[in-house]
Design an enzyme around this catalytic site. Sequence first.
Site: not given
Ligand code: AMP
Length: 472
Positions: A10, A36, A111-112, A245, A251, A391, A442, A445
Site C-alpha cells: 500500500c 498498489g 500501509n503494512g 524492509c 524491488y 513476508c 528486515c 524474506c
Molecule cells: P515470478 O514470475 O513469480 O518469479 O515473479 C518475479 C517478478 O515479480 C520479478 O520480475 C519481480 O520484479 C516481481 N516481483 C517481485 N516481488 C514482487 C511483489 N511482492 N509484488 C509484485 N511483483 C514482484
Amino acid sequence: MKFARPEEECGIFGIYNHKEAANLTYLGLYALQHRGQEACGIVSSDGQNLFSHKSMGLVADVFGNPDIFRYLPGNSAIGHVRYSTTGDSVVKNVQPILVNYSRGSIAVSHNGNIVNSQLIRAELEAWGSIFQTTMDTEIIVHLLAASKSSSLEDRIIEALNRIKGAYCLLFLTETRMVAARDPHGFRPLCLGKLGNSYVVASESCALDLIEAEFIREIEPGEMVVIGKDGVTSHFPFKKEIPAPCIFEFVYFARPDSFIFGKNVYQVRKELGRQLAREHGIEADIVIPVPDSGVPAAMGYAEESGLLFEMGLIRNHYVGRTFIEQAQSIRHFGVKIKLNPVREILKGKRVVVIDDSIVRGTTSRKIVKMVRNAGAKEVHMRISSPPTSYPCYYGIDTPNRKELISSSHTIEEIRRYITADSLGYLSREGLMQAVGGKAGCHCHACFTGEYPIQFPRLGPEPQLDLFEKEPLL
Ligand code: AMP
C-alpha cells in the site's frame, strides 16, 4: 490462486492546511501508484466534517472526473492506494476507513500488516464490536473508539500499543492529521512541507511531484501530530531495533525515492555492481528486465565492463505482473508486458538482470523469449538472494508453496527457467550494497529471521514445478 492475507502492499499520502488538499492528495497517490494498483481513496476534512471518495481501480480512473473534487472539500486530506486480495469484500475494504464515533469522525490509511490482528479482533468481537470490513486496519479504529482517554493522541497511543506488526498510519480528524510509524520502522514514511502546509507520504517521490520540500523521514516508533499549532513529535512506544524492509530497496520503492536514509536508485545500482563482482561471466551484453531490473543492470554493466542494452521493451500500459492473480493470466502477463529486440539479442551471449525470482514464472518466460529472439547464451542474474520466506509485514510475497526457492536448489531453478547459468546476489553482498550496520534491516524474506514472531501454521506443501504450464 489468491493469497488470503488481509493487507498487502500500500501507499499513503496526506496533506494538512492547503486549499487544494484533495487535488494534491490525488497527485500524491498518483506518484505512489506503484505501491498498489487495485483500489484507492481520499478522505478530506473542511474543519467540520469528513468527506470520502474511494473505489476499486487506478488513481487516474477513480479520480479521473474533476467533479469528484467538489465533493472532497476542505484544507486537509489523506489518501491510500492498495493492492488487495480478491473476493466479495474487496469494495468495502478500500481505504481510507472513515468512521463516526462518540468523539466525532476519524479516517485512517494504513500501509503494512498487523500480525496480531486476529487475536485482537476476536477479543473485540467478544466484547460486542461489529466489524464492517475484513481489514486488519479496522481493529485500530475499534481500539480508538473503545479508549477512555480524553485526548486524540492518547487514544491513538493506547490503540497502537495493543497492535504488533508493520504500520505506517495516517489519521485524519476534523481538525488534525496524525502520522505514526511502527517501532521497527518496516515501511517508509516521510514528512514534507509545501508553503504553510505539511505533507506526509510513503515515499519522497510523492513530495517531488507536488513540489513539496522533503523535511525528513518519520522515525521508527514516532508519532507526528499536525494541527493548527504546527507539528509535534512524540515517541510513545517501546523502543525496538529498527528493521526497515530491505525489499523496498530491492524491488518495491520507486528508484527516485529517498527512503531509509538512501536513494533507491543508487542502492539498486550498487546491488548490480556487487552482483557483477560475485557472478561475473563472459558475455556480450547486459540487459535488464524492465523496469525493476534497470538500475541493477546498469551497475552490473558498469562493474563488468559489458555493454548495457535494452534488449527487452516494456509495454508501459500493462500493470505489474503480479496484479493478475490467476496463474493462467500471469503466464500471458509476461508476454503482454515485454517484447524482445531481436536485432540486439541475435547471436549474443546475454546476461539478463532481474531484481528477484518469486515463483519463477517471469524468469522462465524471459529466458525463453530472449533465446527465441536469437541469443546464443542466456545467463540470469538476480540482484537479491533467493526469496524463500513469505513476508508478514506488508509485501505481497506468496506463501512458501509458491516461492520457488523455498523448495528448490539454485541448480533446479536454473533448469526450470532454462538459463545457461543462474546467479543470485549473496546475503552478505546485499547487506554490503545496502549499507548500514549488519542486522539493521528486515531481511526475513531472504533469511526467515522475522523481527516480530508470526504464528506458523505448520509445514506448507512444496511447489511442484510441473504444475506450471509453459504457455509462451
Ligand atoms: P515470478 O514470475 O513469480 O518469479 O515473479 C518475479 C517478478 O515479480 C520479478 O520480475 C519481480 O520484479 C516481481 N516481483 C517481485 N516481488 C514482487 C511483489 N511482492 N509484488 C509484485 N511483483 C514482484
